[in-house]
Design an enzyme around this catalytic site. Structure first.
Site, PDB file in Angstrom:
ATOM      1  N   CYS A 110       0.793  -1.230   0.000  1.00 47.47           N
ATOM      2  CA  CYS A 110       0.000   0.000   0.000  1.00 47.47           C
ATOM      3  C   CYS A 110       0.831   1.290   0.000  1.00 47.47           C
ATOM      4  CB  CYS A 110      -1.015  -0.004   1.135  1.00 47.47           C
ATOM      5  SG  CYS A 110      -0.413  -0.589   2.718  1.00 47.47           S
TER       6      CYS A 110
ATOM      7  N   ARG B 216       7.254 -11.077   5.320  1.00 42.83           N
ATOM      8  CA  ARG B 216       6.908 -10.819   6.713  1.00 42.83           C
ATOM      9  C   ARG B 216       7.657 -11.782   7.618  1.00 42.83           C
ATOM     10  NH1 ARG B 216       0.375  -9.570   6.037  1.00 42.83           N
ATOM     11  NH2 ARG B 216       0.683  -7.865   4.541  1.00 42.83           N
TER      12      ARG B 216
ATOM     13  N   GLN C  66       0.720 -11.161  -2.811  1.00 45.02           N
ATOM     14  CA  GLN C  66      -0.662 -10.725  -2.605  1.00 45.02           C
ATOM     15  C   GLN C  66      -1.277 -10.254  -3.919  1.00 45.02           C
ATOM     16  OE1 GLN C  66      -0.084  -7.760   0.613  1.00 45.02           O
ATOM     17  NE2 GLN C  66      -1.388  -9.100   1.832  1.00 45.02           N
TER      18      GLN C  66
ATOM     19  N   ASP D 224      -3.122  -7.716  -4.677  1.00 42.52           N
ATOM     20  CA  ASP D 224      -3.371  -6.540  -3.859  1.00 42.52           C
ATOM     21  C   ASP D 224      -3.967  -5.412  -4.687  1.00 42.52           C
ATOM     22  OD1 ASP D 224      -3.318  -5.566  -1.333  1.00 42.52           O
ATOM     23  OD2 ASP D 224      -1.172  -5.184  -1.256  1.00 42.52           O
TER      24      ASP D 224
ATOM     25  N   HIS E 165      -5.624  -1.357  -4.337  1.00 46.44           N
ATOM     26  CA  HIS E 165      -5.919  -0.170  -3.532  1.00 46.44           C
ATOM     27  C   HIS E 165      -6.762   0.759  -4.386  1.00 46.44           C
ATOM     28  CE1 HIS E 165      -2.444  -1.920  -1.449  1.00 46.44           C
ATOM     29  NE2 HIS E 165      -3.129  -1.547  -0.386  1.00 46.44           N
TER      30      HIS E 165
ATOM     31  N   LYS F  64     -12.225  -3.404   8.925  1.00 43.43           N
ATOM     32  CA  LYS F  64     -12.219  -4.250   7.725  1.00 43.43           C
ATOM     33  C   LYS F  64     -13.347  -5.273   7.772  1.00 43.43           C
ATOM     34  CE  LYS F  64      -9.087  -7.918   9.348  1.00 43.43           C
ATOM     35  NZ  LYS F  64      -7.816  -8.617   9.138  1.00 43.43           N
TER      36      LYS F  64
ATOM     37  N   HIS G 151      -8.298  -0.790   0.950  1.00 39.98           N
ATOM     38  CA  HIS G 151      -7.321  -1.863   0.762  1.00 39.98           C
ATOM     39  C   HIS G 151      -8.091  -3.157   0.496  1.00 39.98           C
ATOM     40  CE1 HIS G 151      -4.038   0.419   3.027  1.00 39.98           C
ATOM     41  NE2 HIS G 151      -5.134   1.070   3.370  1.00 39.98           N
TER      42      HIS G 151
END
Length: 667
Positions: free
Chosen positions: A362, A391, A409, A411, A413, A494, A540
């Site tokens: 992000c 991570r 991911q 991912d 946004h 979320k 997100h």
């Protein structure tokens, strides 16, 4: 005390004698093991007061199962201490489908030890010991538990009890309570433990639906800096039949374990040379992954997303701006210090910089948004990336593809206006659920994660507005909505999609997070229709969670038998004899021309062995051909379940396979 009590039980008012307990109020209802009094979960022995609203808690309910399992944990602890008197008690909470109890013991527990513990625990259950609750002062608790160092620490730290480490089952912020296990014949206390409760009235109610399952190493209160303990796991169910069914589910889950299937089907591996939690995908796994990603890309293009790419590392400053170093540093790999130059004497000539592997995408997407001015006409702007992130998961929680240290991911946004936020969220949730259904996952509920004030940024008003909007969108979806208090990320609430697989297990998949604060931190804006500069709202969204994790979920959901469109090899031709291999190669050429992944097994193995081999590979279609098939220009279909369709003309066979791929059929 009034002369009589007026109670409300299950919506009906009734009159009872002074001092009435739940045991008396629910006399004759043997499946009632506890109760809620004015909303608080308590033992049946709790004395009721005038005006109390009382609800029964049955052993089959979620609360009842928790009480059953917590009571079983106490019995196992008593059994272990009777066998190993020097054992020191840690914490013993109920968990999903079971319980555990931590102990400090002289030596690691063996399978034989576990058998002895279970045998002794069953003896305790049969004796029908009573669980008796009593309140104690801090000093009384210290005196009674003087030989239990871990309990003494909990007493001293009772205001800091946590659900995370299980200590909340023992001590809260109020007074302390002890539970005595009382022999029903002698009336003597034979064992005791510090505990908040509630518990079953008697060990006999644990019945024969419980078992000690395994042991492992653990750290006191989950902290690697603390003493190493032995954790004993168990499970408990209201009946033996339910225990048997649970064990069957475990056996099926073991058969479906993605790590086992990944090796059997040559999909991926975890080389020691790379390190824990860092998988590599083999050619077969690469095909499945590519199909997953390619289909997702097509759907995202149709939905108006723009594709971006970002690097794997970045300067420290980026994560300082985003506040990840403030709130998420423990989940990040240590920094790499580069570009430092030294003089001959070792002094610093040029200071270096710290770079971090990115744990999420992000902040970089924010930089793409900020690269030029934006107009309201561009919004919603939907940026999408298959972004690899890293991570630093603790070694004890790394688990195959479902909990890795390096993963990708899917991912997105989305930057939108406040006015358009609600419609975009509704559109996004529909898109997410529809795409998951295309992969064969279709049993969902939603979870709403809300703010933890101690682990978040921003003001209450903004959080409340964001949470309310997400809740409204979730409710309108028609799916069940389950609260997750305090489970939100530091920047916003979320919704997570919780999906059930083929054997009823729940997996968290997609997440949709609403964020008013990152745009503020990065000073993102857009020019509104009136010429003013406004902050966008940021959404997100990770649809799969990660490619690796979703791969594992699908692999276990299908038990390795992927739907034909995802199968690494979709068709294998099996000639009845070697003379018919050229004919099947011609059939394979027609399939390849239509985009089908096909092989022909022209090895020297006998036909039946070839069929067994490719059945184990979970190939969707085996096409068998002998003399009659060749003469008729046909093939015989053999499916994964063993049934056959014989004499299918080749062109029809090709059309049938292509149609199944296009329809994403499970065959």
């Amino acid at each position: 005390m009034p002369a009589e009590l007026t109670l409300t039980i299950e919506g009906t008012s009734s009159v009872a004698a002074p001092g009435t307990t739940g045991t008396e109020a629910f006399d004759g209802r043997r499946n009632v093991v506890a109760m809620r009094v004015n909303g608080e979960l308590v033992d049946l022995a709790h004395a009721l007061r005038d005006g109390d609203v009382v609800e029964p808690v049955t052993i089959e309910s979620a609360d009842g199962l928790g009480i059953l399992r917590h009571s079983a944990a106490h019995v196992v602890a008593q059994a272990l201490q009777s066998i190993i008197p020097d054992a020191k008690l840690g914490i013993g909470p109920p968990i999903e489908d079971g319980f555990y109890y931590d102990f400090a013991v002289p030596e690691a527990l063996t399978p034989d030890d576990l058998k002895k513990i279970e045998k002794k625990a069953k003896e305790i259950v049969k004796r029908g010991q009573k669980f008796v609750r009593r309140e104690v002062t801090d000093d009384e608790a210290r005196a009674e538990l003087a030989d239990e160092p871990f309990k003494l620490e909990l007493i001293a730290d009772k205001g800091g009890a946590s659900d995370d480490d299980g200590s909340s089952v023992e001590v809260g912020s109020g007074g302390l309570t002890m539970y005595d296990n009382v022999d029903p014949k002698s009336g003597e206390t034979v064992w005791k433990d510090l505990c908040r409760g509630p518990h079953l009235p008697s060990t006999k109610l644990i019945g024969n639906g419980f078992a000690v399952t395994r042991s492992s190493a653990a750290y006191w209160r989950g902290d690697q800096a603390n003493e190493s303990l032995q954790r004993v796991y168990g499970t408990a169910w209201p009946t033996k039949d339910e225990l048997v069914a649970y064990r069957e589910r475990l056996a099926e889950a073991e058969r479906r374990d993605h790590r086992k299937l990944g090796a059997e089907l040559d999909l991926f591996s975890f080389p020691d040379e790379l390190g824990s939690g860092l998988p590599v995908f083999h050619p077969n796994g690469g095909i499945v992954r590519t199909e997953m990603e390619d289909y997702s890309r097509r759907r995202h293009i149709e939905a108006g997303y723009s594709f971006v790419n970002t690097p794997h590392i970045t300067k420290k400053q980026l994560f300082e701006t985003s506040k990840h170093l403030e709130w998420y540093a423990d989940g990040m790999f240590p920094p790499m210090h580069v570009d430092e130059e030294k003089n001959a004497d070792g002094s610093i000539k040029k200071p270096g910089q710290d770079y971090y592997l990115k744990p999420m995408n992000c902040p970089m997407h924010n930089l793409i948004y900020r690269a030029r001015g934006r107009s309201y006409r561009e919004l919603p702007l939907r940026l999408f990336e298959f972004g690899s992130v890293y991570r630093y998961e603790k070694s004890g929680v790394v688990h195959g593809l479902t909990r890795a240290r390096g993963f990708t991911q899917d991912d997105a946004h989305i930057y939108t206006t406040r006015e358009g936020m609600r419609d975009e969220l509704a559109r996004l949730l529909t898109f997410v659920l529809d795409l998951l259904r295309d992969y064969g996952i279709d049993d969902f509920y939603l979870e709403l994660s809300t703010r933890d004030p101690e682990k978040s940024v921003g003001d209450d008003e903004t959080w409340e507005a964001a949470t309310r909007t997400l809740e409204e969108v979730a409710v309108e979806s028609g799916l069940e909505l389950v609260p997750d208090p305090g489970g939100a990320a530091f920047y916003g609430p979320k919704i997570s999609v919780q999906a059930k697989d083929a054997i009823g297990r729940t997996w968290q998949l997609s997440t949709i997070q609403l964020d008013f604060f990152e745009p503020e931190l990065f000073e993102l804006d857009y020019t509104a229709s009136d010429g003013s500069h406004q902050r966008p709202v940021m959404i997100h969204r990770a649809l799969f969670g990660s490619i690796e994790r979703f791969f594992a979920v699908l692999l276990e959901h299908y038990a390795g038998a992927f739907p034909v469109w995802l199968a690494p090899v979709q068709v294998v031709g099996v000639p009845v004899a070697g003379d018919f291999a050229p004919y099947l190669h011609d059939v394979a050429a027609k399939l390849r021309a239509r985009g089908v992944r096909v092989e022909v097994d022209d090895s020297d193995d006998r036909m039946q062995k070839k069929i067994r081999t490719h059945t184990k590979r979970k190939i969707p279609y085996l096409l068998i051909a002998g003399g009659e098939d060749q003469d008729a220009g046909a093939v015989s279909f053999r499916y994964r379940d063993g049934h056959q369709d014989n004499g299918i003309p080749v062109d029809e066979a090709v059309d049938r396979i292509v149609a199944a791929i296009d329809a994403k059929e499970q065959v």
